[in-house]
Design an enzyme around this catalytic site. Structure first.
Site, PDB file in Angstrom:
ATOM      1  CB  CYS A 284      45.446  35.529  41.100  1.00  0.00           C
ATOM      2  SG  CYS A 284      43.762  35.381  41.749  1.00  0.00           S
ATOM      3  N   GLY A 286      49.333  36.739  37.251  1.00  0.00           N
ATOM      4  CA  GLY A 286      50.369  37.741  37.049  1.00  0.00           C
ATOM      5  C   GLY A 286      51.297  37.891  38.235  1.00  0.00           C
ATOM      6  N   PRO A 287      52.594  38.122  37.982  1.00  0.00           N
ATOM      7  CG  PRO A 287      54.806  38.764  38.445  1.00  0.00           C
ATOM      8  CD  PRO A 287      53.490  38.424  39.112  1.00  0.00           C
ATOM      9  CE  LYS A 290      53.248  31.821  44.086  1.00  0.00           C
ATOM     10  NZ  LYS A 290      53.691  33.231  43.906  1.00  0.00           N
ATOM     11  CG  ASP A 308      46.498  39.005  36.557  1.00  0.00           C
ATOM     12  OD1 ASP A 308      47.088  38.500  37.526  1.00  0.00           O
ATOM     13  OD2 ASP A 308      46.114  40.206  36.544  1.00  0.00           O
ATOM     14  CG  ASP A 350      50.229  34.068  44.295  1.00  0.00           C
ATOM     15  OD1 ASP A 350      50.135  34.432  45.477  1.00  0.00           O
ATOM     16  OD2 ASP A 350      51.180  34.388  43.557  1.00  0.00           O
ATOM     17  CB  CYS A 403      53.532  36.976  49.258  1.00  0.00           C
ATOM     18  SG  CYS A 403      55.239  37.308  49.719  1.00  0.00           S
TER      19      CYS A 403
END
Length: 465
Positions: A284, A286-287, A290, A308, A350, A403
């Site tokens: 995953c 984007g953006p 990482k 993505d 992520d 996050c």
């Protein structure tokens, strides 16, 4: 937006040939900019951290006014719940029945009185001037009356006493969080003594963190005037200034990236691996933050695939990876992948989440998200993690990060995957001995009040067969 007539011009409804010689207010540029951010967030669900820098560049506010506009916009967005609780006691109708522009102007004025302690006459008069110019003279009277009542009631501490809230409701009002977030933080921390400090850390303006991708960190420190980050060997923390001015950032050799996000990428790279190490996947991506760091730290000969499902986000990944060899960027949904099972040695997930771990950077998110958003996101996260475990070969590792510290998005998702008989959990904290206080059982959790980072959750799973 309607602008007020120029001084000396003909006012609305005045006979031709007669000049209106009464002084007309000059709109305050900082306050007008802050209002425009609040209005865009309310009307178009804009993101303040993207819109405000654009407006500051376009309007060329001086340093002082730009700082005040930033403080006003972010502060009023963050404090919306408390501001609305105060305003609701002073308006004779539900706040939802007000013109949304008037409500945003009331929030802007009330924030100045309650939290910034701007003199009442300045806060009230400038907000009334804005209201008259933006909405009209009728609503200006309402704004004037309500804000004078706000000022009469005192500052935030006085209003908290007047609102007579207690327990979690008082803590929510005092720290500018919805009550459901207060409850979620308590569960995630497992320690009541840290709860208020954690919530208040969400309200502090964050430092700008840089990541040194293809430039020595020492060189980036010298160029930026910043300090080395304490946790990531690639991090530089800035005291202020525009990172876009730096040559290393403009060239892509460095980028803006929270130090906690850097550790999430480094988790994948540091994980102990059984067998070959030749193919990595950022599922995953984007953006692209990482992915950019993974590309920089991977051993020679490792191919990185970054995927993505959103084309515009995949394009951002391509930009982040420009100049890197042996990388592949795909527009692909990890739940319907174009790659075969067992194709990768390391996989990073992520996952899309509530973003509650970055509330200090995105002040409006705390009021845009609701508790009802968590369950569907957690279902998506479990699905993505299950497909990531299929994408990795036996003996390979999957790093699942979000996050957000919310238990339903973090521990519960990782635990569900770990319950499979072909998966084992690898402890996170031993891979970061330099980072104190990050262990959350065998998982990892970063916090703004402990680490000065976003509240990133980190977990590491190995597929055993």
């Amino acid at each position: 937006m309607t602008r007020p007539p120029r001084r000396g011009g003909r006012g609305p409804g005045r006979p031709a040939g007669r000049q209106d010689l009464r002084p007309r207010p000059q709109l305050d540029g900082a306050r007008l900019t802050a209002y425009d951010v609040l209005d865009a967030v309310s009307a178009r669900e804009a993101y303040a951290n993207l819109l405000l820098p654009q407006l500051l560049r376009e309007r060329k506010l001086d340093t002082r006014d730009a700082a005040f506009a930033t403080q006003l916009a972010y502060g009023a967005l963050r404090a919306r719940g408390t501001l609305d609780a105060v305003l609701a006691t002073l308006v004779d109708r539900p706040l939802g029945e007000l013109d949304p522009r008037v409500l945003d102007l009331l929030r802007l004025g009330a924030y100045q009185v309650l939290d910034l302690r701007v003199p009442a006459h300045a806060a009230v008069d400038t907000t009334v001037d804005l209201t008259r110019a933006i909405v009209g003279p009728g609503p200006a009277g309402l704004v004037n009356a309500v804000l004078r009542k706000v000022a009469t009631g005192g500052d935030r501490a006085a209003w908290l006493e007047r609102l007579d809230a207690s327990g979690d409701e008082r803590l929510a009002l005092a720290t500018d969080h919805p009550r459901w977030v207060v409850e979620a933080w308590r569960e995630a921390l497992g320690d009541e003594s840290e709860l208020e400090a954690a919530l208040l850390a969400d309200d502090a303006a964050p430092e700008v963190h840089l990541v040194a991708r293809r430039v020595p960190r020492e060189q980036l420190v010298e160029e930026s005037g910043g300090e080395p980050g304490p946790w990531s060997p690639y991090a530089v923390r800035l005291g202020g200034g525009d990172p876009g001015r730096l040559a290393a950032v403009r060239s892509g050799a460095a980028a803006v990236q929270d130090e906690g996000s850097q550790l999430a990428a480094l988790l994948l790279a540091r994980a102990p691996l059984e067998g070959p190490d030749a193919a990595w996947l950022d599922m995953c991506a984007g953006p692209g933050g990482k992915s950019g760091l993974l590309a920089a730290v991977r051993p020679a000969g490792v191919r990185l695939t970054a995927a993505d499902r959103a084309p515009h986000r995949a394009e951002l990944v391509r930009q982040a990876l420009r100049g890197e060899d042996d990388v592949e960027v795909l527009v692909a949904d990890g739940r319907e992948p174009p790659w075969a099972p067992g194709s990768f040695d390391r996989v990073l997930v992520d996952a899309p989440c509530t973003g509650l771990g970055a509330l200090r950077r995105r002040p409006e998110v705390r009021w845009r998200r609701t508790a009802d958003d968590v369950a569907p996101l957690a279902e998506l996260q479990r699905d993505l993690l299950a497909h990531a475990l299929t994408a990795v070969r036996p003996g390979g590792v999957v790093a699942y990060v979000t996050c957000s510290p919310h238990t339903a998005e973090t521990v519960a998702v990782a635990d569900a995957a770990a319950a499979r008989d072909d998966v084992e959990v690898l402890p996170v904290a031993p891979l970061f001995p330099e980072v104190p206080g990050m262990a959350r059982g065998d998982y990892g959790q970063l916090w703004p009040h402990r680490h000065g980072t976003d509240a990133m959750f980190l977990s590491l799973l190995r597929r055993t067969r």
